[in-house]
Design a protein around this motif. Sequence first.
Motif, PDB file in Angstrom:
ATOM      1  N   SER A   1      33.040   5.572  64.759  1.00  0.00           N
ATOM      2  CA  SER A   1      32.125   5.245  65.846  1.00  0.00           C
ATOM      3  C   SER A   1      32.294   3.794  66.285  1.00  0.00           C
ATOM      4  O   SER A   1      32.264   3.487  67.487  1.00  0.00           O
ATOM      5  N   ALA A   2      32.497   2.900  65.317  1.00  0.00           N
ATOM      6  CA  ALA A   2      32.666   1.475  65.630  1.00  0.00           C
ATOM      7  C   ALA A   2      33.918   1.227  66.444  1.00  0.00           C
ATOM      8  O   ALA A   2      33.949   0.337  67.302  1.00  0.00           O
ATOM      9  N   GLU A   3      34.972   2.002  66.182  1.00  0.00           N
ATOM     10  CA  GLU A   3      36.228   1.833  66.900  1.00  0.00           C
ATOM     11  C   GLU A   3      36.087   2.179  68.387  1.00  0.00           C
ATOM     12  O   GLU A   3      36.867   1.708  69.217  1.00  0.00           O
TER      13      GLU A   3
ATOM     14  N   ARG B   1      28.460  -3.870  66.350  1.00  0.00           N
ATOM     15  CA  ARG B   1      27.137  -3.332  66.137  1.00  0.00           C
ATOM     16  C   ARG B   1      26.296  -4.240  65.249  1.00  0.00           C
ATOM     17  O   ARG B   1      26.809  -4.885  64.341  1.00  0.00           O
ATOM     18  N   THR B   2      25.003  -4.258  65.520  1.00  0.00           N
ATOM     19  CA  THR B   2      24.069  -4.976  64.660  1.00  0.00           C
ATOM     20  C   THR B   2      23.739  -4.086  63.457  1.00  0.00           C
ATOM     21  O   THR B   2      23.931  -2.867  63.508  1.00  0.00           O
ATOM     22  N   PRO B   3      23.235  -4.668  62.368  1.00  0.00           N
ATOM     23  CA  PRO B   3      22.821  -3.857  61.223  1.00  0.00           C
ATOM     24  C   PRO B   3      21.808  -2.779  61.606  1.00  0.00           C
ATOM     25  O   PRO B   3      21.854  -1.674  61.072  1.00  0.00           O
ATOM     26  N   ALA B   4      20.914  -3.100  62.536  1.00  0.00           N
ATOM     27  CA  ALA B   4      19.921  -2.115  62.973  1.00  0.00           C
ATOM     28  C   ALA B   4      20.591  -0.938  63.672  1.00  0.00           C
ATOM     29  O   ALA B   4      20.204   0.221  63.485  1.00  0.00           O
ATOM     30  N   GLN B   5      21.598  -1.234  64.490  1.00  0.00           N
ATOM     31  CA  GLN B   5      22.318  -0.169  65.192  1.00  0.00           C
ATOM     32  C   GLN B   5      23.121   0.701  64.222  1.00  0.00           C
ATOM     33  O   GLN B   5      23.187   1.918  64.373  1.00  0.00           O
ATOM     34  N   GLU B   6      23.705   0.059  63.210  1.00  0.00           N
ATOM     35  CA  GLU B   6      24.448   0.819  62.197  1.00  0.00           C
ATOM     36  C   GLU B   6      23.506   1.741  61.424  1.00  0.00           C
ATOM     37  O   GLU B   6      23.842   2.896  61.151  1.00  0.00           O
TER      38      GLU B   6
ATOM     39  N   TRP C   1      17.098   9.272  51.920  1.00  0.00           N
ATOM     40  CA  TRP C   1      17.745   8.248  52.734  1.00  0.00           C
ATOM     41  C   TRP C   1      17.289   8.308  54.187  1.00  0.00           C
ATOM     42  O   TRP C   1      17.161   7.272  54.843  1.00  0.00           O
ATOM     43  N   ILE C   2      17.048   9.507  54.683  1.00  0.00           N
ATOM     44  CA  ILE C   2      16.548   9.658  56.052  1.00  0.00           C
ATOM     45  C   ILE C   2      15.168   9.010  56.167  1.00  0.00           C
ATOM     46  O   ILE C   2      14.888   8.259  57.114  1.00  0.00           O
ATOM     47  N   ARG C   3      14.298   9.293  55.203  1.00  0.00           N
ATOM     48  CA  ARG C   3      12.951   8.687  55.208  1.00  0.00           C
ATOM     49  C   ARG C   3      13.048   7.172  55.114  1.00  0.00           C
ATOM     50  O   ARG C   3      12.332   6.440  55.814  1.00  0.00           O
ATOM     51  N   MET C   4      13.941   6.697  54.256  1.00  0.00           N
ATOM     52  CA  MET C   4      14.105   5.262  54.061  1.00  0.00           C
ATOM     53  C   MET C   4      14.600   4.593  55.339  1.00  0.00           C
ATOM     54  O   MET C   4      14.113   3.524  55.729  1.00  0.00           O
ATOM     55  N   ALA C   5      15.578   5.207  55.993  1.00  0.00           N
ATOM     56  CA  ALA C   5      16.136   4.636  57.218  1.00  0.00           C
ATOM     57  C   ALA C   5      15.096   4.615  58.338  1.00  0.00           C
ATOM     58  O   ALA C   5      15.029   3.665  59.121  1.00  0.00           O
ATOM     59  N   ARG C   6      14.278   5.646  58.408  1.00  0.00           N
ATOM     60  CA  ARG C   6      13.258   5.711  59.456  1.00  0.00           C
ATOM     61  C   ARG C   6      12.161   4.679  59.245  1.00  0.00           C
ATOM     62  O   ARG C   6      11.598   4.156  60.210  1.00  0.00           O
ATOM     63  N   SER C   7      11.860   4.394  57.993  1.00  0.00           N
ATOM     64  CA  SER C   7      10.772   3.458  57.706  1.00  0.00           C
ATOM     65  C   SER C   7      11.236   2.005  57.630  1.00  0.00           C
ATOM     66  O   SER C   7      10.489   1.090  57.988  1.00  0.00           O
ATOM     67  N   GLN C   8      12.485   1.793  57.189  1.00  0.00           N
ATOM     68  CA  GLN C   8      12.964   0.437  56.961  1.00  0.00           C
ATOM     69  C   GLN C   8      13.976  -0.053  57.983  1.00  0.00           C
ATOM     70  O   GLN C   8      14.245  -1.255  58.057  1.00  0.00           O
ATOM     71  N   GLY C   9      14.550   0.835  58.762  1.00  0.00           N
ATOM     72  CA  GLY C   9      15.559   0.423  59.737  1.00  0.00           C
ATOM     73  C   GLY C   9      16.751  -0.217  59.057  1.00  0.00           C
ATOM     74  O   GLY C   9      17.298   0.318  58.095  1.00  0.00           O
ATOM     75  N   ALA C  10      17.125  -1.409  59.526  1.00  0.00           N
ATOM     76  CA  ALA C  10      18.284  -2.112  58.958  1.00  0.00           C
ATOM     77  C   ALA C  10      18.066  -2.449  57.487  1.00  0.00           C
ATOM     78  O   ALA C  10      19.026  -2.590  56.723  1.00  0.00           O
ATOM     79  N   GLY C  11      16.789  -2.563  57.089  1.00  0.00           N
ATOM     80  CA  GLY C  11      16.477  -2.884  55.700  1.00  0.00           C
ATOM     81  C   GLY C  11      16.914  -1.808  54.718  1.00  0.00           C
ATOM     82  O   GLY C  11      17.017  -2.064  53.518  1.00  0.00           O
ATOM     83  N   ALA C  12      17.163  -0.604  55.215  1.00  0.00           N
ATOM     84  CA  ALA C  12      17.640   0.473  54.351  1.00  0.00           C
ATOM     85  C   ALA C  12      19.062   0.209  53.856  1.00  0.00           C
ATOM     86  O   ALA C  12      19.465   0.722  52.818  1.00  0.00           O
ATOM     87  N   MET C  13      19.814  -0.601  54.610  1.00  0.00           N
ATOM     88  CA  MET C  13      21.174  -1.006  54.236  1.00  0.00           C
ATOM     89  C   MET C  13      22.046   0.192  53.841  1.00  0.00           C
ATOM     90  O   MET C  13      22.708   0.202  52.801  1.00  0.00           O
ATOM     91  N   LEU C  14      22.041   1.214  54.693  1.00  0.00           N
ATOM     92  CA  LEU C  14      22.801   2.432  54.395  1.00  0.00           C
ATOM     93  C   LEU C  14      24.308   2.200  54.280  1.00  0.00           C
ATOM     94  O   LEU C  14      24.946   2.781  53.391  1.00  0.00           O
ATOM     95  N   PRO C  15      24.931   1.369  55.136  1.00  0.00           N
ATOM     96  CA  PRO C  15      26.370   1.141  54.968  1.00  0.00           C
ATOM     97  C   PRO C  15      26.704   0.576  53.593  1.00  0.00           C
ATOM     98  O   PRO C  15      27.663   1.010  52.946  1.00  0.00           O
ATOM     99  N   GLN C  16      25.907  -0.386  53.147  1.00  0.00           N
ATOM    100  CA  GLN C  16      26.136  -0.989  51.832  1.00  0.00           C
ATOM    101  C   GLN C  16      25.871   0.026  50.715  1.00  0.00           C
ATOM    102  O   GLN C  16      26.595   0.049  49.705  1.00  0.00           O
ATOM    103  N   LEU C  17      24.861   0.861  50.904  1.00  0.00           N
ATOM    104  CA  LEU C  17      24.549   1.895  49.919  1.00  0.00           C
ATOM    105  C   LEU C  17      25.729   2.844  49.748  1.00  0.00           C
ATOM    106  O   LEU C  17      26.148   3.152  48.622  1.00  0.00           O
ATOM    107  N   PHE C  18      26.297   3.302  50.868  1.00  0.00           N
ATOM    108  CA  PHE C  18      27.426   4.220  50.804  1.00  0.00           C
ATOM    109  C   PHE C  18      28.647   3.559  50.170  1.00  0.00           C
ATOM    110  O   PHE C  18      29.393   4.191  49.422  1.00  0.00           O
ATOM    111  N   GLU C  19      28.850   2.285  50.456  1.00  0.00           N
ATOM    112  CA  GLU C  19      29.985   1.563  49.864  1.00  0.00           C
ATOM    113  C   GLU C  19      29.829   1.464  48.344  1.00  0.00           C
ATOM    114  O   GLU C  19      30.806   1.615  47.592  1.00  0.00           O
TER     115      GLU C  19
END
Length: 215
Positions: A24-26, A32-37, A65-83
């Motif tokens: 998607s980034a390509e 993208r901002t962390p919030a957009q990611e 993770w869906i609940r976390m992303a919806r409540s925390q936005g960029a604070g969920a840090m999903l890209p870092q979590l997956f890494e």
Amino acid sequence: MQTQTYNQAILDVAEAGIQALQESAEKQKAKRTPAQESHFLCAWLVESFRVKRFSKLVADDLSAWIRMARSQGAGAMLPQLFERIAKQYRAVEKPELTQQQAIGQLLTELESDDWFVISDSAFSDDSGTKLKLAGNGQSSLVVCELQLESHFEDDKLVKSLPIYVRGDENHFAEKALAKGLLVSQGNKKTSLIKHHKTYLIAPNNQLKQLCLLIK
């Protein structure tokens, strides 16, 4: 037909999410901002969950993770979590040590790090009373001597081994991973030792839930 393990299923999610974000980034000219990611991965998780793309073994993880992303936005840090998930689960796919060797070296190394390590005492939960470890406040690790013997056949772990830890769990998980071991997330309620948490090491690192992730 070989049944997929939890390890394989959670790794599939993490690596697919990383790839989807990269592809998607390509297509985007601007970074993208962390919030957009986070928003992208949240939507990706929702769709993956809807179409049942991944195993039922990881359904609870996706929902959390869906609940976390919806409540925390960029604070969920999903890209870092997956890494972090991809790195740790890939690291133990082809361990150089047997689990018996790895656990032995882990205990020795933590002791050299000035941890109070006890592995020569036998105890059980028959009394229902938690044991108290006398110490001077230093980090400590306790594992039952009988379980260290009975949970192995030859040098192969055949039953999950409880390890009781009081100290920096990130340091503990890092040391374990360096030996090719995944450890479960800590559980204070099941601990037999006061002020310690129970961590499990499973045969072939096949924990049934997400391992303790290194920060």
